[in-house]
Design an enzyme around this catalytic site. Structure first.
Site, PDB file in Angstrom:
ATOM      1  N   HIS A  14       0.873  -1.197   0.000  1.00 32.90           N
ATOM      2  CA  HIS A  14       0.000   0.000   0.000  1.00 32.90           C
ATOM      3  C   HIS A  14       0.902   1.237   0.000  1.00 32.90           C
ATOM      4  O   HIS A  14       1.503   1.579   1.018  1.00 32.90           O
ATOM      5  CB  HIS A  14      -0.900   0.020   1.241  1.00 32.90           C
ATOM      6  CG  HIS A  14      -1.840   1.187   1.278  1.00 32.90           C
ATOM      7  ND1 HIS A  14      -3.184   1.038   1.514  1.00 32.90           N
ATOM      8  CD2 HIS A  14      -1.645   2.513   1.116  1.00 32.90           C
ATOM      9  CE1 HIS A  14      -3.773   2.224   1.491  1.00 32.90           C
ATOM     10  NE2 HIS A  14      -2.849   3.142   1.263  1.00 32.90           N
ATOM     11  N   HIS A  16       1.565   5.380  -1.710  1.00 32.99           N
ATOM     12  CA  HIS A  16       1.184   6.550  -2.501  1.00 32.99           C
ATOM     13  C   HIS A  16       2.435   7.120  -3.159  1.00 32.99           C
ATOM     14  O   HIS A  16       3.353   7.567  -2.468  1.00 32.99           O
ATOM     15  CB  HIS A  16       0.544   7.620  -1.606  1.00 32.99           C
ATOM     16  CG  HIS A  16      -0.738   7.149  -0.983  1.00 32.99           C
ATOM     17  ND1 HIS A  16      -1.954   7.332  -1.576  1.00 32.99           N
ATOM     18  CD2 HIS A  16      -0.976   6.474   0.161  1.00 32.99           C
ATOM     19  CE1 HIS A  16      -2.905   6.795  -0.816  1.00 32.99           C
ATOM     20  NE2 HIS A  16      -2.338   6.264   0.250  1.00 32.99           N
ATOM     21  N   ASN A  42      -5.307   7.298  -5.923  1.00 30.29           N
ATOM     22  CA  ASN A  42      -6.045   8.525  -5.560  1.00 30.29           C
ATOM     23  C   ASN A  42      -5.314   9.788  -6.033  1.00 30.29           C
ATOM     24  O   ASN A  42      -5.021  10.687  -5.257  1.00 30.29           O
ATOM     25  CB  ASN A  42      -6.332   8.582  -4.044  1.00 30.29           C
ATOM     26  CG  ASN A  42      -5.078   8.620  -3.189  1.00 30.29           C
ATOM     27  OD1 ASN A  42      -4.023   8.150  -3.612  1.00 30.29           O
ATOM     28  ND2 ASN A  42      -5.189   9.173  -1.989  1.00 30.29           N
ATOM     29  N   LYS A 100      -9.174  -0.362  -5.633  1.00 28.69           N
ATOM     30  CA  LYS A 100      -9.219   0.321  -4.338  1.00 28.69           C
ATOM     31  C   LYS A 100     -10.599   0.913  -4.096  1.00 28.69           C
ATOM     32  O   LYS A 100     -11.114   1.649  -4.922  1.00 28.69           O
ATOM     33  CB  LYS A 100      -8.159   1.431  -4.307  1.00 28.69           C
ATOM     34  CG  LYS A 100      -8.138   2.256  -3.026  1.00 28.69           C
ATOM     35  CD  LYS A 100      -7.705   1.426  -1.821  1.00 28.69           C
ATOM     36  CE  LYS A 100      -7.877   2.176  -0.511  1.00 28.69           C
ATOM     37  NZ  LYS A 100      -6.691   2.824  -0.028  1.00 28.69           N
ATOM     38  N   HIS A 137     -10.400   0.967   2.030  1.00 26.88           N
ATOM     39  CA  HIS A 137     -10.204   1.986   3.073  1.00 26.88           C
ATOM     40  C   HIS A 137     -11.419   1.878   3.988  1.00 26.88           C
ATOM     41  O   HIS A 137     -12.502   2.302   3.633  1.00 26.88           O
ATOM     42  CB  HIS A 137     -10.094   3.391   2.470  1.00 26.88           C
ATOM     43  CG  HIS A 137      -9.823   4.433   3.512  1.00 26.88           C
ATOM     44  ND1 HIS A 137      -8.632   5.114   3.612  1.00 26.88           N
ATOM     45  CD2 HIS A 137     -10.592   4.887   4.546  1.00 26.88           C
ATOM     46  CE1 HIS A 137      -8.673   5.945   4.646  1.00 26.88           C
ATOM     47  NE2 HIS A 137      -9.863   5.832   5.225  1.00 26.88           N
ATOM     48  N   HIS A 175      -4.487  -0.728   5.937  1.00 22.31           N
ATOM     49  CA  HIS A 175      -4.034   0.048   7.106  1.00 22.31           C
ATOM     50  C   HIS A 175      -4.979  -0.035   8.305  1.00 22.31           C
ATOM     51  O   HIS A 175      -5.520   0.972   8.735  1.00 22.31           O
ATOM     52  CB  HIS A 175      -3.764   1.514   6.724  1.00 22.31           C
ATOM     53  CG  HIS A 175      -4.819   2.158   5.855  1.00 22.31           C
ATOM     54  ND1 HIS A 175      -6.149   2.166   6.159  1.00 22.31           N
ATOM     55  CD2 HIS A 175      -4.699   2.837   4.682  1.00 22.31           C
ATOM     56  CE1 HIS A 175      -6.806   2.813   5.214  1.00 22.31           C
ATOM     57  NE2 HIS A 175      -5.945   3.217   4.312  1.00 22.31           N
ATOM     58  N   ASP A 248       1.451   2.604   3.497  1.00 17.93           N
ATOM     59  CA  ASP A 248       0.619   3.808   3.332  1.00 17.93           C
ATOM     60  C   ASP A 248       1.486   5.060   3.416  1.00 17.93           C
ATOM     61  O   ASP A 248       1.035   6.112   3.878  1.00 17.93           O
ATOM     62  CB  ASP A 248      -0.505   3.867   4.374  1.00 17.93           C
ATOM     63  CG  ASP A 248      -1.613   4.840   3.974  1.00 17.93           C
ATOM     64  OD1 ASP A 248      -1.646   5.264   2.799  1.00 17.93           O
ATOM     65  OD2 ASP A 248      -2.426   5.189   4.843  1.00 17.93           O
ATOM     66  N   HIS A 252       3.058  14.478   1.627  1.00 15.13           N
ATOM     67  CA  HIS A 252       2.494  15.809   1.358  1.00 15.13           C
ATOM     68  C   HIS A 252       3.616  16.796   1.649  1.00 15.13           C
ATOM     69  O   HIS A 252       4.396  16.581   2.590  1.00 15.13           O
ATOM     70  CB  HIS A 252       1.310  16.115   2.288  1.00 15.13           C
ATOM     71  CG  HIS A 252       0.120  15.231   2.075  1.00 15.13           C
ATOM     72  ND1 HIS A 252      -0.839  15.471   1.122  1.00 15.13           N
ATOM     73  CD2 HIS A 252      -0.257  14.088   2.694  1.00 15.13           C
ATOM     74  CE1 HIS A 252      -1.771  14.535   1.166  1.00 15.13           C
ATOM     75  NE2 HIS A 252      -1.442  13.666   2.117  1.00 15.13           N
ATOM     76  N   ALA A 264      -3.720  14.620   5.597  1.00 13.43           N
ATOM     77  CA  ALA A 264      -3.481  13.347   6.281  1.00 13.43           C
ATOM     78  C   ALA A 264      -2.405  12.562   5.553  1.00 13.43           C
ATOM     79  O   ALA A 264      -2.461  12.434   4.328  1.00 13.43           O
ATOM     80  CB  ALA A 264      -4.767  12.541   6.327  1.00 13.43           C
TER      81      ALA A 264
HETATM   82  O1  DOR Z   1      -3.229   9.364   5.725  1.00 13.37           O
HETATM   83  C1  DOR Z   1      -3.625   9.082   4.615  1.00 13.37           C
HETATM   84  N1  DOR Z   1      -3.096   9.670   3.522  1.00 13.37           N
HETATM   85  N2  DOR Z   1      -4.593   8.198   4.496  1.00 13.37           N
HETATM   86  C2  DOR Z   1      -5.179   7.945   3.319  1.00 13.37           C
HETATM   87  O2  DOR Z   1      -6.076   7.134   3.275  1.00 13.37           O
HETATM   88  C3  DOR Z   1      -4.770   8.684   2.102  1.00 13.37           C
HETATM   89  C4  DOR Z   1      -3.413   9.183   2.218  1.00 13.37           C
HETATM   90  C5  DOR Z   1      -3.066  10.208   1.165  1.00 13.37           C
HETATM   91  O3  DOR Z   1      -3.324   9.967  -0.007  1.00 13.37           O
HETATM   92  O4  DOR Z   1      -2.530  11.253   1.512  1.00 13.37           O
HETATM   93 ZN    ZN Z   2      -3.314   5.123   1.630  1.00 17.48          ZN
END
Ligand code: DOR
Ligand code: ZN
Length: 345
Positions: A14, A16, A42, A100, A137, A175, A248, A252, A264
């Protein structure tokens, strides 16, 4: 005492990776240690068709650091308009490894997610038929449910009904953050598994809120009480096949984390293996790190484990960067709050 540990090369089930300058900046943090990763869809706009997934895969491959041996395992973002035939074709061609499910509004870029689960019934039935895993999720999104209860309520009111209505559907609870999640995954049959992040093995909700708010510990699902963290640690270090690593890792830029409405996500790609080794050592379970990080995931996804190995060595505290400076801006690396002694050679 073990000072050196050789395990099969790990995978991240998992992850990103984002896109553009962020993708370019953070991809080496994953390819350094991991052989494969399930890539979250996403993006803005989300990866909803086979054609989108193919194009995103190309962008990832183009951003790969020289000499890296890494396979992105693509996913589709499930919407109420997902075409079961497009999805089946993408699976049959080997382009995608999973789909997903984001409940609409649950997290970052989930607005196109599912509101009415009856509207994806046909897709889920197709997935059960072809054995394509659904990565979930697991949080309800209604305002009347407390954010710390959203996972447990989701399991009872959404996940369990979906699984009962769709026999044979292979599900990964992504997660998990609660004892409820651990218990539900443990009781499920061979079609059910759960990923656990690195950071949820380390932090509980106090880490986010006590002594000042810590935006870099804020992620979704949000970290819960200590009893839940302990349940996650027991599950991850149990060696049980249904639990495996999905970091996960979700970058950012600092501006958006340290913000009045902070995003998040914890960014753990850089030091995940060192943190995990520390956690497994604390639990007296170093001999089960390989199952969690390198064996259980491929077994569930019906893939062979990696042939190559990595070696972790224990020594003086490991130096790792506090931030990764990407073209999109700086991204803070997860700080477990204690020194890490295991380096990946
Ligand atoms: O903390 C998270 N960040 N949880 C998620 O489900 C998405 C992820 C994100 O894409 O930033
Ligand atoms: Zn995630």
């Amino acid at each position: 005492m073990t000072q050196s540990l050789t395990i099969r090369r790990p995978d991240d089930w998992h992850l990103h990776l984002r896109d553009g300058a962020m993708l370019e900046g953070i991809l080496p943090e994953t390819t350094r240690h991991f052989a494969r990763a399930i890539i979250m869809p996403n993006l803005v706009p989300p990866v909803v068709t086979g054609a989108h997934a193919a194009a995103y895969r190309e962008r990832i491959l183009k951003a790969m650091p020289k000499g890296a041996a890494f396979t992105p395992l693509m996913t589709l973002y499930l919407t109420e308009d997902t075409d079961p035939e497009d999805l089946a074709q993408a699976a049959a061609s080997g382009l995608i490894s999973a789909v997903k499910l984001y409940p609409a509004g649950a997290t970052t870029n989930s607005a196109s997610g599912v509101r009415n689960f009856d509207r994806v019934r046909g897709v889920l039935e197709k997935m059960a038929e072809i054995g394509l895993p659904l990565c979930v999720h697991g949080e309800v999104t209604t305002a009347d449910v407390d954010i710390f209860d959203r996972e447990a309520v989701f399991i009872d009111t959404v996940l369990d009904p979906i699984r009962r209505a769709t026999p044979g559907l292979r599900v990964v609870m992504e997660h998990i953050t609660t004892k409820n999640g651990v218990d539900y995954a443990s009781a499920g049959g061979e079609d059910l598994a759960a990923t656990i992040t690195t950071h949820h093995l380390v932090i509980n909700r106090n880490h986010i809120l006590v002594g000042g708010i810590k935006p870099h510990y804020y992620c979704l699902p949000v970290a819960k009480r200590e009893e839940h963290r302990l349940a996650l640690r027991a599950a991850a270090t149990s060696g049980e096949g249904r639990f495996f690593l999905g970091t996960d890792s979700a970058p950012h830029v600092d501006d958006l984390k340290e913000h009045a409405c902070g995003c998040a996500g914890c960014f753990t790609a850089t030091n995940t293996m060192s943190v995990l080794a520390e956690v497994f050592e604390q639990e007296g379970a170093l001999d089960r790190l390989e199952a969690f990080a390198s064996l259980n995931g491929p077994a569930f996804y019906r893939m062979a484990p990696n042939d190559e190995t990595i070696t972790l060595t224990k020594g003086d505290p490991v130096a790792y960067p506090a931030k990764i400076y990407t073209g999109a801006g700086p991204v803070t690396v997860f700080d477990p709050g204690y020194p890490l002694h295991w380096r990946v050679d």
